[in-house]
Design a protein around this motif. Sequence first.
Motif, mmCIF file in Angstrom:
data_model
loop_
_atom_site.group_PDB
_atom_site.id
_atom_site.type_symbol
_atom_site.label_atom_id
_atom_site.label_comp_id
_atom_site.label_asym_id
_atom_site.label_seq_id
_atom_site.Cartn_x
_atom_site.Cartn_y
_atom_site.Cartn_z
ATOM 1 N N ILE A 1 0.818 -1.109 -0.086
ATOM 2 C CA ILE A 1 -0.107 -0.284 0.115
ATOM 3 C C ILE A 1 0.919 1.372 0.073
ATOM 4 O O ILE A 1 1.946 1.462 0.848
ATOM 5 N N VAL A 2 0.684 2.411 -0.788
ATOM 6 C CA VAL A 2 1.540 3.392 -1.099
ATOM 7 C C VAL A 2 0.824 4.321 -0.117
ATOM 8 O O VAL A 2 1.351 4.753 0.664
ATOM 9 N N THR A 3 -0.416 4.898 -0.588
ATOM 10 C CA THR A 3 -1.084 5.746 0.504
ATOM 11 C C THR A 3 -2.483 5.086 0.670
ATOM 12 O O THR A 3 -3.057 4.362 0.046
ATOM 13 N N LYS A 4 -2.919 5.773 1.764
ATOM 14 C CA LYS A 4 -4.312 5.386 2.165
ATOM 15 C C LYS A 4 -5.039 6.711 3.068
ATOM 16 O O LYS A 4 -4.445 7.225 3.852
ATOM 17 N N SER A 5 -6.206 7.014 2.267
ATOM 18 C CA SER A 5 -6.819 8.050 2.943
ATOM 19 C C SER A 5 -8.210 8.042 2.799
ATOM 20 O O SER A 5 -8.834 6.983 2.132
ATOM 21 N N ARG A 6 -9.128 8.999 3.109
ATOM 22 C CA ARG A 6 -10.456 8.931 2.763
ATOM 23 C C ARG A 6 -10.904 8.909 1.451
ATOM 24 O O ARG A 6 -11.966 8.442 1.133
ATOM 25 N N TYR A 7 -10.115 9.385 0.380
ATOM 26 C CA TYR A 7 -10.236 9.289 -0.912
ATOM 27 C C TYR A 7 -9.808 7.887 -1.493
ATOM 28 O O TYR A 7 -10.428 7.609 -2.529
ATOM 29 N N GLY A 8 -9.355 6.846 -0.849
ATOM 30 C CA GLY A 8 -9.105 5.606 -1.285
ATOM 31 C C GLY A 8 -7.664 5.132 -0.751
ATOM 32 O O GLY A 8 -7.098 5.717 -0.050
ATOM 33 N N ILE A 9 -7.463 3.855 -1.654
ATOM 34 C CA ILE A 9 -6.220 3.282 -1.389
ATOM 35 C C ILE A 9 -5.347 3.221 -2.697
ATOM 36 O O ILE A 9 -6.170 3.038 -3.663
ATOM 37 N N VAL A 10 -4.075 3.508 -2.676
ATOM 38 C CA VAL A 10 -3.246 3.229 -3.918
ATOM 39 C C VAL A 10 -2.343 2.292 -3.243
ATOM 40 O O VAL A 10 -1.794 2.370 -2.471
ATOM 41 N N CYS A 11 -2.137 1.440 -4.335
ATOM 42 C CA CYS A 11 -1.458 0.153 -3.936
ATOM 43 C C CYS A 11 -0.248 -0.131 -5.414
ATOM 44 O O CYS A 11 -0.956 0.147 -6.421
ATOM 45 N N ASN A 12 0.964 -0.382 -5.106
ATOM 46 C CA ASN A 12 1.569 -1.039 -6.003
ATOM 47 C C ASN A 12 1.359 -2.508 -6.173
ATOM 48 O O ASN A 12 1.059 -3.093 -5.184
ATOM 49 N N ALA A 13 1.196 -2.984 -7.619
ATOM 50 C CA ALA A 13 0.724 -4.311 -7.637
ATOM 51 C C ALA A 13 1.303 -4.898 -9.170
ATOM 52 O O ALA A 13 2.046 -3.987 -9.747
ATOM 53 N N PHE A 14 0.963 -6.189 -9.312
ATOM 54 C CA PHE A 14 1.446 -6.705 -10.564
ATOM 55 C C PHE A 14 0.049 -7.261 -11.162
ATOM 56 O O PHE A 14 -0.779 -7.888 -10.321
ATOM 57 N N TRP A 15 0.058 -6.997 -12.498
ATOM 58 C CA TRP A 15 -1.349 -7.549 -12.949
ATOM 59 C C TRP A 15 -0.911 -8.453 -14.046
ATOM 60 O O TRP A 15 -0.229 -8.136 -15.278
#
Length: 554
Positions: free
Chosen positions: A286-300
């Motif tokens: 998880i890169v950032t977490k706020s009331r606007y949502g969660i941003v994650c680094n991932a592989f797809w």
Amino acid sequence: MDSIDITMHHKEVSLLKRIGRGSYGVGHEAIWRNNSDRAEVSVKISLQDFEIDHLREIRNLTKFKHANIVALNGIYRKESIGLIFEYSGCGSLYDYLHKKVAEVAFIEKLDWMLQCANGMEYLHIRKIVHRELKTQNLLLFDDFRILKICDFNTAKQFVTSNTEIDETVCYMAPEVCDDNGKYTEKCDVFSFGVIFWEVLSEKKPFDIYKDLHPLAVQKKIINGDRLNINYIRIHHNSDLITPIIEKCWDGDPENRPTMKELASFIGIDCKVYIPINFKDIEIRRIVTKSRYGIVCNAFWRSGFFVRRATLKIIPPNKQREIIILREIYKLRDLNHRNIVTLYGVSKDLDNRICIIYEGEDCGSLYHLLHYTEENFDIWLKIEWIQQCAQGLAYLHSKNILHRNLNLDNLIIFNKYRLLKICNLGKASEITISNPDFNRIVCYVAPEVWGGKNKFSKAADVYSFGIILWELISKDIKNPFDFYRHMADVMLSVKCIIELCCQHNDKVRPTMKKLIQDFWILDKDVLKSKKKKREIFGLTAFHMENLYHLVFKDK
């Protein structure tokens, strides 16, 4: 007849295990060998003799090509007729729904129905009525991403008035529930409505009548009995879907929509989304977490490829969702080397919007400039700003505003050589409650904060000018170093900044015009004495005036 209608020799096909039996005959997994090629296929062996005309009609189906139609590869004759189809390793939609293979998000179900409508429209254009459209005849491919229709047109050989119709009767339109009924495209539409209900409710149609004789079920359908529409109201946005399904069930076939209309109705939502199969995503951190949502680094994982990705998970909020989806609809077809690629948009089982983009490999420009010890060459910075200009000009040519252009939203790739713009259309997140407000506001044009909230292309140009100043300012110790530190380059940059950061938005240049003027930042041009004199003559402003101009309203 064989020389006309038979396309393969039976010795090319080796039958394996039986996978089903129905009114058409028996289905088998099989191996089809054609010279040195070997492929898994599905073979359906008829229990009845085909009439010559019908066999010829089936053979013509080998010419049909559509992403949502199961391909008929050929026909052979041994003791009976065998039809060779492409093989689905995922089984039928019926199996997926009622054997609890896995959970599926609402938007993925909606996408299945859009694919089904597209496939049926293709058949109806060619005057083919399916006659036995049901979830058993909808197969899933490519790890459950693709839906394809099978057994179309072959059903008319097997339709009888006997009771060997089992669950098929639950999908039959009232006008064909008696011996005098005539199959039309609108009968398929009725069946489509039943399937739509089944997919969203994950219940078997008319299961409350499972102990009744099929003819008794037919009578109830003729008399107006329909499935309980409340079973699908558990889904968000189901109020948009229920009228479509009920229209498909209308007792008067003329009142039912066409498959083309159904594809258009469903596409209102599906066009916004690019469904994601969440099994393909591996979240790394998880890169950032706020009331606007969660941003994650991932592989797809996409097919055979594994891509670095950024996953954004946005909590449910009806008002924000409308804004976000409106912007996503504009962005999904963008294609430019300096715009971050949108891979997919979907909703998870908790009704959260999930957006997956191509992932960074070097970080944001803000992080690189302010949180690393790297010293980047002035020419690399100029290359970045030119790429930013190209990406922003592309957006403006599509009548798309960024609204929140700053160093956080410029991502660097390919060992610092490539810049891409991300996070388009996020003006709704520029609020005083945002912890980065004090930093973000510096990029915002004065007319936006002047009480008018006037977002425009000129406002993006203003932000671009601030970014250019921020990039170059680290190479200037104080305003009076402007003429001593690479004066040619700096004066050229100063000209551009001044043009972009004019207080009056009407006099700022367009991004297209700025790109045309970027010759002044070209290495070779700056070596020319003639061009150098032209550059020095462009403006009489001093750096201290520029600093006052940019920040006087902040």
